[in-house]
Design a protein around this motif. Structure first.
Motif, PDB file in Angstrom:
ATOM      1  N   GLU A 188      30.887  52.425  50.882  1.00  0.00           N
ATOM      2  CA  GLU A 188      30.328  52.660  52.450  1.00  0.00           C
ATOM      3  C   GLU A 188      31.075  51.490  53.226  1.00  0.00           C
ATOM      4  OE1 GLU A 188      26.163  52.323  52.914  1.00  0.00           O
ATOM      5  OE2 GLU A 188      25.838  53.956  51.856  1.00  0.00           O
ATOM      6  N   ALA A 189      31.436  50.400  52.612  1.00  0.00           N
ATOM      7  CA  ALA A 189      31.911  49.042  53.247  1.00  0.00           C
ATOM      8  C   ALA A 189      33.232  49.344  53.442  1.00  0.00           C
ATOM      9  CB  ALA A 189      31.613  47.997  52.513  1.00  0.00           C
ATOM     10  N   ASN A 190      33.978  50.559  52.914  1.00  0.00           N
ATOM     11  CA  ASN A 190      35.507  50.595  52.970  1.00  0.00           C
ATOM     12  C   ASN A 190      36.209  49.504  52.534  1.00  0.00           C
ATOM     13  OD1 ASN A 190      36.861  52.855  53.542  1.00  0.00           O
ATOM     14  ND2 ASN A 190      36.013  53.194  55.650  1.00  0.00           N
ATOM     15  N   PHE A 191      35.741  48.645  51.723  1.00  0.00           N
ATOM     16  CA  PHE A 191      36.484  47.348  51.318  1.00  0.00           C
ATOM     17  C   PHE A 191      37.811  47.799  50.545  1.00  0.00           C
ATOM     18  CE2 PHE A 191      36.219  43.288  48.690  1.00  0.00           C
ATOM     19  CZ  PHE A 191      36.579  42.548  49.608  1.00  0.00           C
ATOM     20  N   ASN A 192      38.902  46.907  50.940  1.00  0.00           N
ATOM     21  CA  ASN A 192      40.199  47.172  50.598  1.00  0.00           C
ATOM     22  C   ASN A 192      40.692  45.952  49.666  1.00  0.00           C
ATOM     23  OD1 ASN A 192      42.541  48.255  49.487  1.00  0.00           O
ATOM     24  ND2 ASN A 192      43.432  48.146  51.598  1.00  0.00           N
ATOM     25  N   PRO A 193      40.157  45.495  48.711  1.00  0.00           N
ATOM     26  CA  PRO A 193      40.467  44.251  48.140  1.00  0.00           C
ATOM     27  C   PRO A 193      41.955  44.064  47.505  1.00  0.00           C
ATOM     28  CG  PRO A 193      39.280  45.377  46.362  1.00  0.00           C
ATOM     29  CD  PRO A 193      39.211  46.260  47.600  1.00  0.00           C
ATOM     30  N   ASP A 194      42.415  42.743  47.717  1.00  0.00           N
ATOM     31  CA  ASP A 194      43.733  42.542  47.115  1.00  0.00           C
ATOM     32  C   ASP A 194      43.830  42.434  45.810  1.00  0.00           C
ATOM     33  OD1 ASP A 194      44.328  41.773  49.777  1.00  0.00           O
ATOM     34  OD2 ASP A 194      43.906  39.733  49.529  1.00  0.00           O
ATOM     35  N   ILE A 195      42.792  41.909  44.841  1.00  0.00           N
ATOM     36  CA  ILE A 195      42.484  41.744  43.613  1.00  0.00           C
ATOM     37  C   ILE A 195      41.087  42.186  43.169  1.00  0.00           C
ATOM     38  CG2 ILE A 195      44.353  40.304  43.314  1.00  0.00           C
ATOM     39  CD1 ILE A 195      42.288  37.988  43.166  1.00  0.00           C
ATOM     40  N   VAL A 196      40.897  42.291  41.812  1.00  0.00           N
ATOM     41  CA  VAL A 196      39.739  42.582  41.302  1.00  0.00           C
ATOM     42  C   VAL A 196      39.357  41.699  40.020  1.00  0.00           C
ATOM     43  CG1 VAL A 196      38.101  44.433  40.350  1.00  0.00           C
ATOM     44  CG2 VAL A 196      39.982  45.109  41.818  1.00  0.00           C
ATOM     45  N   LEU A 197      38.180  40.923  40.288  1.00  0.00           N
ATOM     46  CA  LEU A 197      37.919  39.931  39.345  1.00  0.00           C
ATOM     47  C   LEU A 197      36.744  40.504  38.576  1.00  0.00           C
ATOM     48  CD1 LEU A 197      37.805  37.109  38.012  1.00  0.00           C
ATOM     49  CD2 LEU A 197      36.340  36.405  39.873  1.00  0.00           C
ATOM     50  N   ILE A 198      36.845  40.786  37.185  1.00  0.00           N
ATOM     51  CA  ILE A 198      35.965  41.503  36.120  1.00  0.00           C
ATOM     52  C   ILE A 198      35.063  40.338  35.279  1.00  0.00           C
ATOM     53  CG2 ILE A 198      35.586  43.139  34.575  1.00  0.00           C
ATOM     54  CD1 ILE A 198      36.682  44.355  37.002  1.00  0.00           C
ATOM     55  N   THR A 247      45.985  43.945  41.108  1.00  0.00           N
ATOM     56  CA  THR A 247      45.896  42.931  40.012  1.00  0.00           C
ATOM     57  C   THR A 247      44.482  42.991  39.728  1.00  0.00           C
ATOM     58  OG1 THR A 247      47.878  41.781  41.021  1.00  0.00           O
ATOM     59  CG2 THR A 247      46.375  40.725  39.409  1.00  0.00           C
ATOM     60  N   VAL A 248      44.394  42.919  38.414  1.00  0.00           N
ATOM     61  CA  VAL A 248      43.043  42.923  37.734  1.00  0.00           C
ATOM     62  C   VAL A 248      42.890  41.771  36.793  1.00  0.00           C
ATOM     63  CG1 VAL A 248      41.308  44.232  36.261  1.00  0.00           C
ATOM     64  CG2 VAL A 248      42.728  45.474  37.944  1.00  0.00           C
ATOM     65  N   LEU A 249      41.695  40.903  37.270  1.00  0.00           N
ATOM     66  CA  LEU A 249      41.532  39.760  36.396  1.00  0.00           C
ATOM     67  C   LEU A 249      40.493  39.936  35.607  1.00  0.00           C
ATOM     68  CD1 LEU A 249      41.970  37.300  39.389  1.00  0.00           C
ATOM     69  CD2 LEU A 249      43.940  38.284  37.926  1.00  0.00           C
ATOM     70  N   VAL A 250      40.559  39.513  34.305  1.00  0.00           N
ATOM     71  CA  VAL A 250      39.558  39.469  33.426  1.00  0.00           C
ATOM     72  C   VAL A 250      39.042  38.322  32.867  1.00  0.00           C
ATOM     73  CG1 VAL A 250      38.705  40.610  31.064  1.00  0.00           C
ATOM     74  CG2 VAL A 250      40.028  42.205  32.759  1.00  0.00           C
ATOM     75  N   VAL A 251      37.869  37.879  32.935  1.00  0.00           N
ATOM     76  CA  VAL A 251      37.461  36.796  32.558  1.00  0.00           C
ATOM     77  C   VAL A 251      36.262  37.119  31.578  1.00  0.00           C
ATOM     78  CG1 VAL A 251      36.301  34.598  33.091  1.00  0.00           C
ATOM     79  CG2 VAL A 251      38.277  35.382  34.436  1.00  0.00           C
ATOM     80  N   ASP A 252      36.304  36.848  30.328  1.00  0.00           N
ATOM     81  CA  ASP A 252      35.294  37.201  29.406  1.00  0.00           C
ATOM     82  C   ASP A 252      35.148  36.478  28.061  1.00  0.00           C
ATOM     83  OD1 ASP A 252      33.310  38.814  28.286  1.00  0.00           O
ATOM     84  OD2 ASP A 252      34.577  40.082  27.295  1.00  0.00           O
TER      85      ASP A 252
END
Ligand code: AMP
Ligand code: MN
Ligand code: MN
Length: 332
Positions: A77-87, A107-112
């Motif tokens: 709903e927020a129509n958010f268009n992020p530059d990157i995704v942090l998981i 770009t997908v950043l995975v921290v786990d």
């Protein structure tokens, strides 16, 4: 310094709009990591939205900041268009639910900290040395120059506390204690974190009693298991959120090496939790059944009839228990 860590910090520094995502069936470490990263990144001027594609268990409302975590629908709903995704704290793409749709061309950043992580990001900082993902977020925030206040310190501390069983499990090592000390010195309050769980509904005790009625032992008391059906939850006026610590109760029984708890959170959908005491590798069993996790705590989700699933899971658990026990004896 770890190269993946530095790449992730560089990407976060560069980005303007960031989507921070946690895993389905969120636990304390996940909620803590998502909130700590979100609030931290906002403090350094980033536009950040946080999402988890699952209902957040009611007891996290103890921290009002939890309302910053939005559902998938709200993010759309927020129509958010992020530059990157942090998981954060998610070991495979299915663990983020529908937020996978945001991976395309980003770009997908995975921290786990799960050894079972499938390294599905553009950059993957995955380190099993950490007892919690929250500690990895603490390092990212520190590197980014985020200033901690009492609230942020408490929220960040929550993940370290919950993933180590409040500093009781074998993952409660020196790094855990020194990170916790650092957060306490920054204003983190353990008594506020404890309130998450010292806040039980009476119905949860009744549910615990149903779980105990369903309990069974296997292999001369080395394995214990129990389950709750959808009807068991309904009968006690509870939901699956109310059985959070039950598998830990099972493991606390004297002589138990492996505890298994099966929870039918929706009719025909069963979450299975595995916990071991000293040597059984739960993550191997969980991966075999399509899930993941850590050596001493792992899980998987299965679809079908509860009784059939209980039977199958216990059969596989017994097989793997015997074979792991044998190879352990051979090595000794
Ligand atoms: P739980 O028993 O749900 O508390 O989970 C124990 C550990 O196993 C946590 O570290 C979870 O992240 C992990 N885990 C649980 N379920 C799954 C799953 N379906 N897939 C991968 N990892 C899981
Ligand atoms: Mn988790
Ligand atoms: Mn975790």
């Amino acid at each position: 310094m770890n190269r993946d860590f530095l790449n992730i910090v560089a990407e976060l520094n560069k980005a303007k709009k960031i989507l921070v995502v946690g895993h389905i069936m969120p636990d304390g470490d996940d909620v803590s990591s998502v909130l700590s990263a979100t609030l931290g990144l906002r403090k350094i001027g980033k536009e950040v939205l946080a999402g988890i594609d699952w209902r957040i268990p009611w007891y996290f409302q103890e921290f009002e900041e939890v309302n910053e975590i939005l559902s998938y629908e709200k993010i759309m709903e927020a129509n958010f268009n992020p530059d990157i995704v942090l998981i954060l704290d998610a070991s495979s793409p299915d663990r983020v639910g529908r937020f996978q749709e945001f991976f395309d061309n980003r770009t997908v950043l995975v921290v786990d900290h799960h050894g079972t992580n499938t390294l599905f990001g553009t950059y993957n900082w995955v380190d099993t040395k950490y007892g919690s993902t929250a500690q990895m977020v603490l390092r990212i925030n520190t590197e980014l120059g985020v200033e901690y206040d009492e609230r942020l310190a408490t929220l960040n501390l929550m993940g370290i506390a919950t993933d180590t069983g409040f500093f009781r499990y074998s993952n409660a090592d020196e790094i855990v204690f020194s990170d916790a000390t650092k957060l306490v010195s920054l204003g983190g309050k353990m008594y506020l974190v404890s309130r998450l769980f010292e806040n039980k509904r009476v119905e949860q005790f009744k549910l615990l009693s149903t779980m105990i009625e369903n309990m069974k032992m296997e292999l001369d008391g080395q394995i214990v298991y129990s389950y709750l059906s959808k009807e068991d939850y309904e009968k006690n006026n509870c939901s699956e959120d109310d059985s959070g610590g039950f598998v830990g109760e099972l493991r606390s029984i004297r002589g138990i090496e492996l505890a298994i708890f099966l929870s039918e959170y929706e009719k025909g959908e069963v979450h299975v939790s595995f916990r071991s005491r000293d040597w059984f590798d739960c993550s191997r069993l969980a991966v075999f059944l399509g899930g993941g996790g850590h050596p001493r705590a792992a899980g998987c989700t299965l679809k079908g009839n509860l009784n059939v699933i209980v039977e199958e899971v216990i059969r596989e658990a017994k097989n793997m228990f015997v074979s792991q026990r044998e190879s352990r004896l051979l090595i000794k």
